[in-house]
Design a protein around this motif. Sequence first.
Motif, PDB file in Angstrom:
ATOM      1  N   TRP A 197       0.829  -1.206   0.000  1.00  0.00           N
ATOM      2  CA  TRP A 197       0.000   0.000   0.000  1.00  0.00           C
ATOM      3  C   TRP A 197       0.864   1.256   0.000  1.00  0.00           C
ATOM      4  CZ3 TRP A 197      -1.078   3.743   3.896  1.00  0.00           C
ATOM      5  CH2 TRP A 197      -2.120   4.612   3.575  1.00  0.00           C
ATOM      6  N   LEU A 198       1.957   1.255   0.777  1.00  0.00           N
ATOM      7  CA  LEU A 198       2.834   2.425   0.864  1.00  0.00           C
ATOM      8  C   LEU A 198       3.641   2.663  -0.410  1.00  0.00           C
ATOM      9  CD1 LEU A 198       4.134   2.045   4.528  1.00  0.00           C
ATOM     10  CD2 LEU A 198       2.558   3.795   3.641  1.00  0.00           C
ATOM     11  N   THR A 199       3.755   1.647  -1.251  1.00  0.00           N
ATOM     12  CA  THR A 199       4.542   1.788  -2.485  1.00  0.00           C
ATOM     13  C   THR A 199       3.685   1.758  -3.739  1.00  0.00           C
ATOM     14  OG1 THR A 199       4.968  -0.592  -2.514  1.00  0.00           O
ATOM     15  CG2 THR A 199       6.619   0.793  -1.442  1.00  0.00           C
ATOM     16  N   LEU A 245      11.244  -9.958   9.211  1.00  0.00           N
ATOM     17  CA  LEU A 245       9.993  -9.434   8.673  1.00  0.00           C
ATOM     18  C   LEU A 245      10.011  -7.900   8.634  1.00  0.00           C
ATOM     19  CD1 LEU A 245       7.368 -10.566   7.528  1.00  0.00           C
ATOM     20  CD2 LEU A 245       6.409 -10.483   9.824  1.00  0.00           C
ATOM     21  N   ALA A 246      10.596  -7.288   9.657  1.00  0.00           N
ATOM     22  CA  ALA A 246      10.729  -5.822   9.672  1.00  0.00           C
ATOM     23  C   ALA A 246      11.673  -5.349   8.569  1.00  0.00           C
ATOM     24  CB  ALA A 246      11.227  -5.357  11.042  1.00  0.00           C
ATOM     25  N   VAL A 247      12.766  -6.061   8.375  1.00  0.00           N
ATOM     26  CA  VAL A 247      13.710  -5.709   7.306  1.00  0.00           C
ATOM     27  C   VAL A 247      13.046  -5.916   5.950  1.00  0.00           C
ATOM     28  CG1 VAL A 247      15.934  -6.346   6.257  1.00  0.00           C
ATOM     29  CG2 VAL A 247      15.748  -6.098   8.730  1.00  0.00           C
ATOM     30  N   ASN A 248      12.277  -6.980   5.824  1.00  0.00           N
ATOM     31  CA  ASN A 248      11.516  -7.243   4.604  1.00  0.00           C
ATOM     32  C   ASN A 248      10.571  -6.080   4.313  1.00  0.00           C
ATOM     33  OD1 ASN A 248       8.978  -8.102   3.231  1.00  0.00           O
ATOM     34  ND2 ASN A 248      10.009 -10.079   3.077  1.00  0.00           N
ATOM     35  N   PHE A 249       9.903  -5.576   5.338  1.00  0.00           N
ATOM     36  CA  PHE A 249       8.973  -4.459   5.188  1.00  0.00           C
ATOM     37  C   PHE A 249       9.671  -3.217   4.616  1.00  0.00           C
ATOM     38  CE2 PHE A 249       7.303  -0.515   7.025  1.00  0.00           C
ATOM     39  CZ  PHE A 249       6.027  -0.507   6.489  1.00  0.00           C
ATOM     40  N   ALA A 250      10.891  -2.959   5.058  1.00  0.00           N
ATOM     41  CA  ALA A 250      11.595  -1.738   4.649  1.00  0.00           C
ATOM     42  C   ALA A 250      12.132  -1.807   3.221  1.00  0.00           C
ATOM     43  CB  ALA A 250      12.740  -1.452   5.626  1.00  0.00           C
ATOM     44  N   TRP A 251      12.401  -3.015   2.712  1.00  0.00           N
ATOM     45  CA  TRP A 251      13.014  -3.106   1.388  1.00  0.00           C
ATOM     46  C   TRP A 251      12.191  -2.420   0.298  1.00  0.00           C
ATOM     47  CZ3 TRP A 251      11.591  -5.061  -3.289  1.00  0.00           C
ATOM     48  CH2 TRP A 251      12.570  -4.997  -4.281  1.00  0.00           C
ATOM     49  N   PRO A 252      10.880  -2.700   0.143  1.00  0.00           N
ATOM     50  CA  PRO A 252      10.148  -2.029  -0.935  1.00  0.00           C
ATOM     51  C   PRO A 252      10.088  -0.513  -0.767  1.00  0.00           C
ATOM     52  CG  PRO A 252       8.667  -3.405   0.372  1.00  0.00           C
ATOM     53  CD  PRO A 252      10.053  -3.661   0.863  1.00  0.00           C
ATOM     54  N   LEU A 253      10.157  -0.056   0.476  1.00  0.00           N
ATOM     55  CA  LEU A 253      10.180   1.394   0.679  1.00  0.00           C
ATOM     56  C   LEU A 253      11.474   1.991   0.134  1.00  0.00           C
ATOM     57  CD1 LEU A 253       8.728   1.521   4.297  1.00  0.00           C
ATOM     58  CD2 LEU A 253       7.507   1.796   2.137  1.00  0.00           C
ATOM     59  N   LEU A 254      12.583   1.303   0.366  1.00  0.00           N
ATOM     60  CA  LEU A 254      13.866   1.767  -0.177  1.00  0.00           C
ATOM     61  C   LEU A 254      13.891   1.664  -1.694  1.00  0.00           C
ATOM     62  CD1 LEU A 254      16.297   0.023   2.340  1.00  0.00           C
ATOM     63  CD2 LEU A 254      15.863   2.481   2.156  1.00  0.00           C
ATOM     64  N   PHE A 255      13.437   0.543  -2.215  1.00  0.00           N
ATOM     65  CA  PHE A 255      13.529   0.286  -3.646  1.00  0.00           C
ATOM     66  C   PHE A 255      12.498   1.086  -4.441  1.00  0.00           C
ATOM     67  CE2 PHE A 255      12.739  -1.977  -7.574  1.00  0.00           C
ATOM     68  CZ  PHE A 255      14.027  -2.251  -8.020  1.00  0.00           C
ATOM     69  N   PHE A 256      11.229   0.907  -4.130  1.00  0.00           N
ATOM     70  CA  PHE A 256      10.173   1.522  -4.930  1.00  0.00           C
ATOM     71  C   PHE A 256       9.924   2.981  -4.551  1.00  0.00           C
ATOM     72  CE2 PHE A 256       9.018  -3.024  -5.102  1.00  0.00           C
ATOM     73  CZ  PHE A 256       9.071  -3.191  -6.467  1.00  0.00           C
ATOM     74  N   ARG A 257       9.763   3.231  -3.292  1.00  0.00           N
ATOM     75  CA  ARG A 257       9.378   4.576  -2.834  1.00  0.00           C
ATOM     76  C   ARG A 257      10.536   5.563  -2.954  1.00  0.00           C
ATOM     77  NH1 ARG A 257       4.518   6.619  -1.735  1.00  0.00           N
ATOM     78  NH2 ARG A 257       4.461   8.081  -0.032  1.00  0.00           N
ATOM     79  N   ALA A 258      11.722   5.176  -2.448  1.00  0.00           N
ATOM     80  CA  ALA A 258      12.860   6.092  -2.444  1.00  0.00           C
ATOM     81  C   ALA A 258      13.724   5.970  -3.699  1.00  0.00           C
ATOM     82  CB  ALA A 258      13.720   5.850  -1.195  1.00  0.00           C
TER      83      ALA A 258
END
Length: 156
Positions: free
Chosen positions: A23-25, A86-99
């Motif tokens: 949803w965030l990405t 799971l927390a690290v997994n959550f952050a990956w799409p934010l780094l890749f797609f969002r940022a």
Amino acid sequence: MGLRKALSISLLIPLAVGGLAAWLTMDSMAQFAALAQPPLSPPGWVFPVVWTVLYLLMGWASFLVWKSDAPQVEKKRALTLYGVQLAVNFAWPLLFFRAGLYGGALVWLVILLVLVVETVLAFRRIDRRAVWLLAPYILWLLFAAYLNAGVWMLNQ
């Protein structure tokens, strides 16, 4: 807590984490689609299908560990590792797609892979079935690392 309720919670936690990350990405997908992609890149619809299956397998594996008769200290260590990955997994799409930090996301993905391997090793000491449930996750992360590296190299 009953086994049915524990299984439901075990399955819902990773699905919620993945759903929130998606949803965030969501608004970044058109930008991603415009990037040069490496060979073997699957069509976009494959990703949510695969991740849904992987999150369900993760949840099932965590349930097997939770309900086991292993010593509490081993279960706590294994499930803590699971939560961290799971927390690290959550952050990956934010780094890749969002940022759009493709190189940084690749480093993050390698960290995630190490954490997942550590989780698998901890789960293996408790319930070997959990290893088989997490094996597709490791394979997909290796493929994701290839795709991530390809996007990074092709779009610098």
